[in-house]
Design a protein around this motif. Structure first.
Motif, PDB file in Angstrom:
ATOM      1  N   ASP A  25       0.752  -0.904   0.065  1.00 11.12           N
ATOM      2  CA  ASP A  25      -0.087   0.076   0.137  1.00 11.12           C
ATOM      3  C   ASP A  25       0.866   1.287   0.046  1.00 11.12           C
ATOM      4  O   ASP A  25       1.637   1.317   0.863  1.00 11.12           O
ATOM      5  N   ALA A  26       0.604   2.126  -1.135  1.00 14.74           N
ATOM      6  CA  ALA A  26       1.722   3.229  -1.192  1.00 14.74           C
ATOM      7  C   ALA A  26       1.553   4.422   0.132  1.00 14.74           C
ATOM      8  O   ALA A  26       2.521   4.712   0.658  1.00 14.74           O
ATOM      9  N   ASP A  27       0.354   4.419   0.676  1.00  7.96           N
ATOM     10  CA  ASP A  27       0.154   5.311   1.633  1.00  7.96           C
ATOM     11  C   ASP A  27       0.827   4.642   2.828  1.00  7.96           C
ATOM     12  O   ASP A  27       1.489   5.588   3.633  1.00  7.96           O
ATOM     13  N   GLU A  28       0.700   3.566   3.202  1.00  6.68           N
ATOM     14  CA  GLU A  28       1.336   2.882   4.272  1.00  6.68           C
ATOM     15  C   GLU A  28       2.718   2.993   3.995  1.00  6.68           C
ATOM     16  O   GLU A  28       3.599   3.403   5.426  1.00  6.68           O
ATOM     17  N   LEU A  29       3.358   2.509   2.806  1.00 10.10           N
ATOM     18  CA  LEU A  29       4.757   2.930   2.741  1.00 10.10           C
ATOM     19  C   LEU A  29       5.192   4.146   3.134  1.00 10.10           C
ATOM     20  O   LEU A  29       6.345   4.348   3.661  1.00 10.10           O
ATOM     21  N   GLU A  30       4.498   5.328   2.516  1.00 12.83           N
ATOM     22  CA  GLU A  30       4.859   6.642   2.797  1.00 12.83           C
ATOM     23  C   GLU A  30       4.929   6.988   4.256  1.00 12.83           C
ATOM     24  O   GLU A  30       6.184   7.610   4.581  1.00 12.83           O
ATOM     25  N   GLY A  31       3.997   6.613   4.893  1.00 10.89           N
ATOM     26  CA  GLY A  31       4.080   6.713   6.552  1.00 10.89           C
ATOM     27  C   GLY A  31       5.093   6.083   7.111  1.00 10.89           C
ATOM     28  O   GLY A  31       5.623   6.682   8.116  1.00 10.89           O
ATOM     29  N   SER A  32       5.385   4.937   6.980  1.00 13.14           N
ATOM     30  CA  SER A  32       6.321   4.204   7.321  1.00 13.14           C
ATOM     31  C   SER A  32       7.630   5.052   7.091  1.00 13.14           C
ATOM     32  O   SER A  32       8.545   4.951   8.084  1.00 13.14           O
ATOM     33  N   CYS A  33       8.091   5.438   5.998  1.00 17.76           N
ATOM     34  CA  CYS A  33       9.088   6.130   5.760  1.00 17.76           C
ATOM     35  C   CYS A  33       9.201   7.413   6.618  1.00 17.76           C
ATOM     36  O   CYS A  33      10.331   7.768   7.176  1.00 17.76           O
ATOM     37  N   TYR A  34       8.299   8.017   6.768  1.00 16.06           N
ATOM     38  CA  TYR A  34       8.226   9.373   7.633  1.00 16.06           C
ATOM     39  C   TYR A  34       8.525   8.885   9.066  1.00 16.06           C
ATOM     40  O   TYR A  34       9.293   9.486   9.938  1.00 16.06           O
ATOM     41  N   SER A  35       7.883   7.794   9.455  1.00 16.26           N
ATOM     42  CA  SER A  35       7.972   7.338  10.950  1.00 16.26           C
ATOM     43  C   SER A  35       9.388   6.944  11.220  1.00 16.26           C
ATOM     44  O   SER A  35       9.897   7.412  12.198  1.00 16.26           O
ATOM     45  N   ILE A  36       9.909   6.115  10.327  1.00 17.20           N
ATOM     46  CA  ILE A  36      11.576   5.755  10.472  1.00 17.20           C
ATOM     47  C   ILE A  36      12.307   7.028  10.462  1.00 17.20           C
ATOM     48  O   ILE A  36      13.162   7.349  11.448  1.00 17.20           O
ATOM     49  N   ALA A  37      12.204   7.819   9.773  1.00 13.31           N
ATOM     50  CA  ALA A  37      12.977   9.163   9.633  1.00 13.31           C
ATOM     51  C   ALA A  37      13.032   9.891  11.020  1.00 13.31           C
ATOM     52  O   ALA A  37      13.923  10.392  11.429  1.00 13.31           O
ATOM     53  N   GLU A  38      11.946  10.089  11.172  1.00 16.83           N
ATOM     54  CA  GLU A  38      11.575  10.744  12.613  1.00 16.83           C
ATOM     55  C   GLU A  38      12.349   9.976  13.802  1.00 16.83           C
ATOM     56  O   GLU A  38      12.738  10.735  14.683  1.00 16.83           O
ATOM     57  N   ASP A  39      12.227   8.922  14.016  1.00 14.23           N
ATOM     58  CA  ASP A  39      12.914   8.057  14.703  1.00 14.23           C
ATOM     59  C   ASP A  39      14.367   7.815  14.684  1.00 14.23           C
ATOM     60  O   ASP A  39      15.270   7.520  15.656  1.00 14.23           O
ATOM     61  N   ASP A  40      14.805   7.880  13.641  1.00 10.48           N
ATOM     62  CA  ASP A  40      16.395   7.591  13.394  1.00 10.48           C
ATOM     63  C   ASP A  40      17.301   8.706  13.637  1.00 10.48           C
ATOM     64  O   ASP A  40      17.551   9.269  12.676  1.00 10.48           O
ATOM     65  N   GLU A  41      17.516   8.689  14.831  1.00 10.13           N
ATOM     66  CA  GLU A  41      18.399   9.940  15.366  1.00 10.13           C
ATOM     67  C   GLU A  41      19.985   9.640  14.789  1.00 10.13           C
ATOM     68  O   GLU A  41      20.583  10.732  14.229  1.00 10.13           O
ATOM     69  N   ALA A  42      20.470   8.432  14.620  1.00 10.38           N
ATOM     70  CA  ALA A  42      21.555   8.115  14.190  1.00 10.38           C
ATOM     71  C   ALA A  42      21.569   8.366  12.538  1.00 10.38           C
ATOM     72  O   ALA A  42      22.645   9.235  11.997  1.00 10.38           O
ATOM     73  N   GLY A  43      20.519   8.257  11.880  1.00  4.99           N
ATOM     74  CA  GLY A  43      20.494   8.652  10.409  1.00  4.99           C
ATOM     75  C   GLY A  43      20.400  10.224  10.186  1.00  4.99           C
ATOM     76  O   GLY A  43      20.942  10.655   9.352  1.00  4.99           O
ATOM     77  N   GLN A  44      19.649  10.728  11.260  1.00  9.08           N
ATOM     78  CA  GLN A  44      19.737  12.285  11.222  1.00  9.08           C
ATOM     79  C   GLN A  44      20.975  12.877  11.313  1.00  9.08           C
ATOM     80  O   GLN A  44      21.272  13.820  10.537  1.00  9.08           O
ATOM     81  N   ASP A  45      21.665  12.323  12.272  1.00  7.55           N
ATOM     82  CA  ASP A  45      23.132  12.952  12.552  1.00  7.55           C
ATOM     83  C   ASP A  45      23.951  12.731  11.398  1.00  7.55           C
ATOM     84  O   ASP A  45      24.932  13.575  11.107  1.00  7.55           O
ATOM     85  N   TRP A  46      23.936  11.503  10.770  1.00  4.92           N
ATOM     86  CA  TRP A  46      24.711  11.481   9.503  1.00  4.92           C
ATOM     87  C   TRP A  46      24.365  12.132   8.419  1.00  4.92           C
ATOM     88  O   TRP A  46      25.307  12.662   7.968  1.00  4.92           O
ATOM     89  N   CYS A  47      23.131  12.425   8.420  1.00  4.63           N
ATOM     90  CA  CYS A  47      22.773  13.377   7.143  1.00  4.63           C
ATOM     91  C   CYS A  47      23.160  14.658   7.472  1.00  4.63           C
ATOM     92  O   CYS A  47      23.699  15.573   6.668  1.00  4.63           O
ATOM     93  N   GLU A  48      23.277  15.297   8.783  1.00  5.44           N
ATOM     94  CA  GLU A  48      23.656  16.624   9.012  1.00  5.44           C
ATOM     95  C   GLU A  48      25.281  16.624   8.986  1.00  5.44           C
ATOM     96  O   GLU A  48      25.740  17.566   8.484  1.00  5.44           O
ATOM     97  N   ALA A  49      25.863  15.585   9.656  1.00  7.16           N
ATOM     98  CA  ALA A  49      27.387  15.637   9.503  1.00  7.16           C
ATOM     99  C   ALA A  49      27.858  15.563   8.027  1.00  7.16           C
ATOM    100  O   ALA A  49      29.047  16.235   7.780  1.00  7.16           O
ATOM    101  N   ASN A  50      26.997  14.704   7.048  1.00 10.61           N
ATOM    102  CA  ASN A  50      27.781  14.796   5.686  1.00 10.61           C
ATOM    103  C   ASN A  50      27.123  15.737   4.792  1.00 10.61           C
ATOM    104  O   ASN A  50      27.130  15.401   3.445  1.00 10.61           O
ATOM    105  N   GLY A  51      26.278  16.491   5.244  1.00  7.99           N
ATOM    106  CA  GLY A  51      25.417  17.425   4.403  1.00  7.99           C
ATOM    107  C   GLY A  51      24.538  16.943   3.334  1.00  7.99           C
ATOM    108  O   GLY A  51      24.284  17.518   2.314  1.00  7.99           O
ATOM    109  N   TYR A  52      23.878  15.769   3.666  1.00 13.90           N
ATOM    110  CA  TYR A  52      22.913  15.141   2.994  1.00 13.90           C
ATOM    111  C   TYR A  52      21.586  15.812   3.161  1.00 13.90           C
ATOM    112  O   TYR A  52      20.897  16.078   4.176  1.00 13.90           O
ATOM    113  N   PRO A  53      20.897  16.533   2.157  1.00 16.08           N
ATOM    114  CA  PRO A  53      19.696  17.017   2.176  1.00 16.08           C
ATOM    115  C   PRO A  53      18.798  16.075   2.572  1.00 16.08           C
ATOM    116  O   PRO A  53      18.430  15.065   2.011  1.00 16.08           O
TER     117      PRO A  53
END
Length: 206
Positions: A25-53
């Motif tokens: 389901d496309a809507d469920e997949l989109e919601g899951s992507c946002y949920s993971i992004a919100e909770d993934d502090e290590a990924g957020q830190d990596w993006c910030e440290a490496n200038g990933y938009p």
């Protein structure tokens, strides 16, 4: 009459993700992507440290299919698509198969880009598209012979697709694109005010 053939074809596979597998389901997949992004502090830190938009889980999460059942369904579908692509490419796999190596989320906001790159340690790479708002950037593919064309003239406007040095593919939500991992590709600037969301992956030979 001259005999002119097109040699050394670079294949690009395009299909609907839900052509295979249990269905996603496309809507469920989109919601899951946002949920993971919100909770993934290590990924957020990596993006910030490496200038990933925006956000990518590439450097932080390696077990999405285990964490979220919807990603397990995505992988089941991708396995079938990759098998079909491998058959088309007539790979001699020697009785072995192509297996998922990694799978990651990309959330690219307005103004975000992903520079030109290849995936040198894999056989097949690709992306399935979760959100493609109006103005979202197409996938840009580069002719792999381009570095060798030192003295070649440019192509005429409107040249046939197989002769162009760059190809732009505008996928739709639910599409899956596959290519051989040596093919250089990039995501130009997202000109939409909304996020461009995709899930990318690599398959290795084992």
């Amino acid at each position: 009459m001259a005999d002119i053939r097109t040699l050394f074809v670079t294949p690009l596979y395009r299909a609907r993700l839900n052509d295979h597998g249990p269905g996603v389901d496309a809507d469920e997949l989109e919601g899951s992507c946002y949920s993971i992004a919100e909770d993934d502090e290590a990924g957020q830190d990596w993006c910030e440290a490496n200038g990933y938009p925006g956000y990518t889980s590439y450097a932080s999460l390696t077990d999405l299919p285990w964490r979220f059942p919807i990603f397990a369904n995505v992988v089941k579908a991708l396995d079938a698509h990759v098998a079909a692509f491998a058959e088309h490419c007539q790979f001699d796999l020697g009785g072995r198969g192509l297996v998922l190596e990694d799978l990651w989320i990309n959330i690219l906001p307005e103004g975000g880009t992903h520079s030109s790159h290849i995936h040198p340690h894999s056989v097949v790479s690709g992306t399935t598209y979760v959100a493609m708002p109006d103005g979202a950037s197409a996938l840009k593919l580069e002719d792999p012979r381009l570095p060798m064309m030192m003295a070649a003239p440019t192509r005429v406007k409107g040249a046939r697709e197989e002769l162009k040095p760059f190809i732009y593919v505008a996928p739709e939500v639910g599409d899956v694109l596959l290519w051989e991992s040596w093919l250089r590709h990039e995501v130009p600037m997202n000109q939409s005010e909304e996020d461009r969301i995709s899930v990318s992956f690599n398959y290795r030979w084992e």
